[in-house]
Motif scaffolding. Sequence first.
Motif, PDB file in Angstrom:
ATOM      1  N   VAL A  84      -2.473   1.979   4.091  1.00  0.00           N
ATOM      2  CA  VAL A  84      -1.411   1.888   4.951  1.00  0.00           C
ATOM      3  C   VAL A  84      -2.051   1.896   6.177  1.00  0.00           C
ATOM      4  O   VAL A  84      -1.447   1.016   6.982  1.00  0.00           O
ATOM      5  CB  VAL A  84      -0.386   2.948   4.791  1.00  0.00           C
ATOM      6  CG1 VAL A  84       0.648   3.156   5.687  1.00  0.00           C
ATOM      7  CG2 VAL A  84       0.388   2.704   3.250  1.00  0.00           C
ATOM      8  N   ALA A  85      -2.690   2.802   6.524  1.00  0.00           N
ATOM      9  CA  ALA A  85      -3.256   2.805   8.121  1.00  0.00           C
ATOM     10  C   ALA A  85      -4.147   1.639   8.338  1.00  0.00           C
ATOM     11  O   ALA A  85      -3.949   1.167   9.478  1.00  0.00           O
ATOM     12  CB  ALA A  85      -4.072   4.242   8.269  1.00  0.00           C
ATOM     13  N   THR A  86      -4.878   1.065   7.404  1.00  0.00           N
ATOM     14  CA  THR A  86      -5.681  -0.051   7.593  1.00  0.00           C
ATOM     15  C   THR A  86      -5.031  -1.203   7.955  1.00  0.00           C
ATOM     16  O   THR A  86      -5.355  -1.941   8.904  1.00  0.00           O
ATOM     17  CB  THR A  86      -6.746  -0.262   6.615  1.00  0.00           C
ATOM     18  OG1 THR A  86      -7.573   0.881   6.284  1.00  0.00           O
ATOM     19  CG2 THR A  86      -7.543  -1.412   6.668  1.00  0.00           C
ATOM     20  N   HIS A  87      -3.983  -1.490   7.094  1.00  0.00           N
ATOM     21  CA  HIS A  87      -3.163  -2.844   7.282  1.00  0.00           C
ATOM     22  C   HIS A  87      -2.193  -2.704   8.733  1.00  0.00           C
ATOM     23  O   HIS A  87      -2.020  -3.705   9.079  1.00  0.00           O
ATOM     24  CB  HIS A  87      -2.241  -2.928   6.091  1.00  0.00           C
ATOM     25  CG  HIS A  87      -3.174  -3.397   5.003  1.00  0.00           C
ATOM     26  ND1 HIS A  87      -4.072  -4.340   4.810  1.00  0.00           N
ATOM     27  CD2 HIS A  87      -3.450  -2.713   3.550  1.00  0.00           C
ATOM     28  CE1 HIS A  87      -4.641  -4.677   3.802  1.00  0.00           C
ATOM     29  NE2 HIS A  87      -4.241  -3.470   3.039  1.00  0.00           N
ATOM     30  N   ALA A 111       0.892  -1.268   0.149  1.00  0.00           N
ATOM     31  CA  ALA A 111      -0.247  -0.116   0.102  1.00  0.00           C
ATOM     32  C   ALA A 111       0.887   1.240   0.108  1.00  0.00           C
ATOM     33  O   ALA A 111       0.356   2.183  -0.795  1.00  0.00           O
ATOM     34  CB  ALA A 111      -1.084   0.162   1.247  1.00  0.00           C
ATOM     35  N   ARG A 112       1.742   1.177   0.765  1.00  0.00           N
ATOM     36  CA  ARG A 112       2.900   2.374   0.698  1.00  0.00           C
ATOM     37  C   ARG A 112       3.467   2.563  -0.603  1.00  0.00           C
ATOM     38  O   ARG A 112       3.679   3.882  -1.074  1.00  0.00           O
ATOM     39  CB  ARG A 112       3.954   2.140   1.869  1.00  0.00           C
ATOM     40  CG  ARG A 112       4.613   3.695   1.991  1.00  0.00           C
ATOM     41  CD  ARG A 112       5.664   3.617   3.379  1.00  0.00           C
ATOM     42  NE  ARG A 112       6.907   2.721   3.081  1.00  0.00           N
ATOM     43  CZ  ARG A 112       7.794   2.566   3.857  1.00  0.00           C
ATOM     44  NH1 ARG A 112       7.870   3.420   5.012  1.00  0.00           N
ATOM     45  NH2 ARG A 112       8.947   1.837   3.760  1.00  0.00           N
ATOM     46  N   ARG A 147       2.145  11.935   5.476  1.00  0.00           N
ATOM     47  CA  ARG A 147       3.259  12.434   6.663  1.00  0.00           C
ATOM     48  C   ARG A 147       2.799  11.801   7.816  1.00  0.00           C
ATOM     49  O   ARG A 147       3.640  11.283   8.887  1.00  0.00           O
ATOM     50  CB  ARG A 147       3.110  13.947   6.805  1.00  0.00           C
ATOM     51  CG  ARG A 147       4.243  14.317   7.994  1.00  0.00           C
ATOM     52  CD  ARG A 147       3.991  15.910   7.944  1.00  0.00           C
ATOM     53  NE  ARG A 147       4.864  16.397   9.035  1.00  0.00           N
ATOM     54  CZ  ARG A 147       4.722  17.564   9.642  1.00  0.00           C
ATOM     55  NH1 ARG A 147       4.151  18.562   8.944  1.00  0.00           N
ATOM     56  NH2 ARG A 147       5.542  18.041  10.356  1.00  0.00           N
ATOM     57  N   PHE A 148       1.279  11.649   8.089  1.00  0.00           N
ATOM     58  CA  PHE A 148       1.047  10.776   9.541  1.00  0.00           C
ATOM     59  C   PHE A 148       1.017   9.321   9.376  1.00  0.00           C
ATOM     60  O   PHE A 148       1.572   8.747  10.486  1.00  0.00           O
ATOM     61  CB  PHE A 148      -0.676  10.982   9.569  1.00  0.00           C
ATOM     62  CG  PHE A 148      -1.307  10.721  10.780  1.00  0.00           C
ATOM     63  CD1 PHE A 148      -1.020  11.484  12.107  1.00  0.00           C
ATOM     64  CD2 PHE A 148      -1.658   9.420  11.105  1.00  0.00           C
ATOM     65  CE1 PHE A 148      -1.322  11.029  13.126  1.00  0.00           C
ATOM     66  CE2 PHE A 148      -2.146   9.044  12.324  1.00  0.00           C
ATOM     67  CZ  PHE A 148      -2.212   9.971  13.517  1.00  0.00           C
ATOM     68  N   GLN A 149       1.176   8.835   8.235  1.00  0.00           N
ATOM     69  CA  GLN A 149       1.433   7.207   8.356  1.00  0.00           C
ATOM     70  C   GLN A 149       2.621   6.860   7.972  1.00  0.00           C
ATOM     71  O   GLN A 149       2.953   5.774   8.201  1.00  0.00           O
ATOM     72  CB  GLN A 149       0.295   6.613   7.270  1.00  0.00           C
ATOM     73  CG  GLN A 149      -1.070   6.747   7.452  1.00  0.00           C
ATOM     74  CD  GLN A 149      -1.377   6.156   8.995  1.00  0.00           C
ATOM     75  OE1 GLN A 149      -0.944   5.433   9.262  1.00  0.00           O
ATOM     76  NE2 GLN A 149      -2.618   6.689   9.369  1.00  0.00           N
ATOM     77  N   SER A 150       3.404   7.731   7.411  1.00  0.00           N
ATOM     78  CA  SER A 150       4.883   7.100   7.071  1.00  0.00           C
ATOM     79  C   SER A 150       5.722   6.494   8.051  1.00  0.00           C
ATOM     80  O   SER A 150       6.546   5.554   7.735  1.00  0.00           O
ATOM     81  CB  SER A 150       5.534   8.564   6.340  1.00  0.00           C
ATOM     82  OG  SER A 150       5.124   8.789   5.278  1.00  0.00           O
ATOM     83  N   PRO A 151       5.643   6.977   9.375  1.00  0.00           N
ATOM     84  CA  PRO A 151       6.725   6.395  10.200  1.00  0.00           C
ATOM     85  C   PRO A 151       6.408   5.178  10.612  1.00  0.00           C
ATOM     86  O   PRO A 151       7.383   4.452  11.063  1.00  0.00           O
ATOM     87  CB  PRO A 151       6.529   7.553  11.460  1.00  0.00           C
ATOM     88  CG  PRO A 151       5.810   8.588  10.967  1.00  0.00           C
ATOM     89  CD  PRO A 151       4.894   7.994   9.810  1.00  0.00           C
TER      90      PRO A 151
END
Length: 214
Positions: A125-128, A116-117, A168-172
């Motif tokens: 990305v957030a879901t998985h 997803a990324r 930006r929120f999900q990247s880390p």
Amino acid sequence: MTLSLSLADQIALELRADIIGGRLLPGMALVEVELVKSYNASRNTIREALHRLGQEGLTRYVRNKGVMVRRLDRDEVRDLFVVRRTLELQAITQSGPLTDAQSERMQNAIEATTLAREREDWRAVATHSLLFHQQIVGLMCSPLFDEFFAQVIAQLRLVFCAAPDEQRFQSPWLERDREIYELLIHGNKPAAGEAMSLYLDDSERLSLALFTHP
């Protein structure tokens, strides 16, 4: 023995999955007439399903507007992280060596997050990533905790939707999920627990930063 679910329960589970998947967002209306058609169900069945979602903290009734997907507030976000620390850290502490099935489910979640990324599908990305953490709680082998935590991650998904910059929120988080997984694979539970604790501290801080009021 597995109990069969009522139609209302099945519809509620599907709607919850739509929230976790980012297809139903905070403020969206759940229109009764449309749901009756979509699910080929009676009004009473749809109302029962929506009532269940309300009990799970995912919807609310707004006068003159009907049932809507909820927006959470800061105190609710803090409470969600109290629950996350309790369940996820305890799951790591109590877990034995990962079974092949447990390892595979975690790895599948991480691989799905990675794909997803690469697609820059930050909603997925957030879901998985949330599903990976559901597998962490699953280490306790408790169907009751599994069901409860599914409601928790659905509420978290509604929080994440508030991020103005999803990338930006999900990247880390992907590398940190992978780090926790690798530590568990190698049986280093103390380090996995420490990594998870730091992860949750940072995630809570960023989640609360989405709210501008004190």
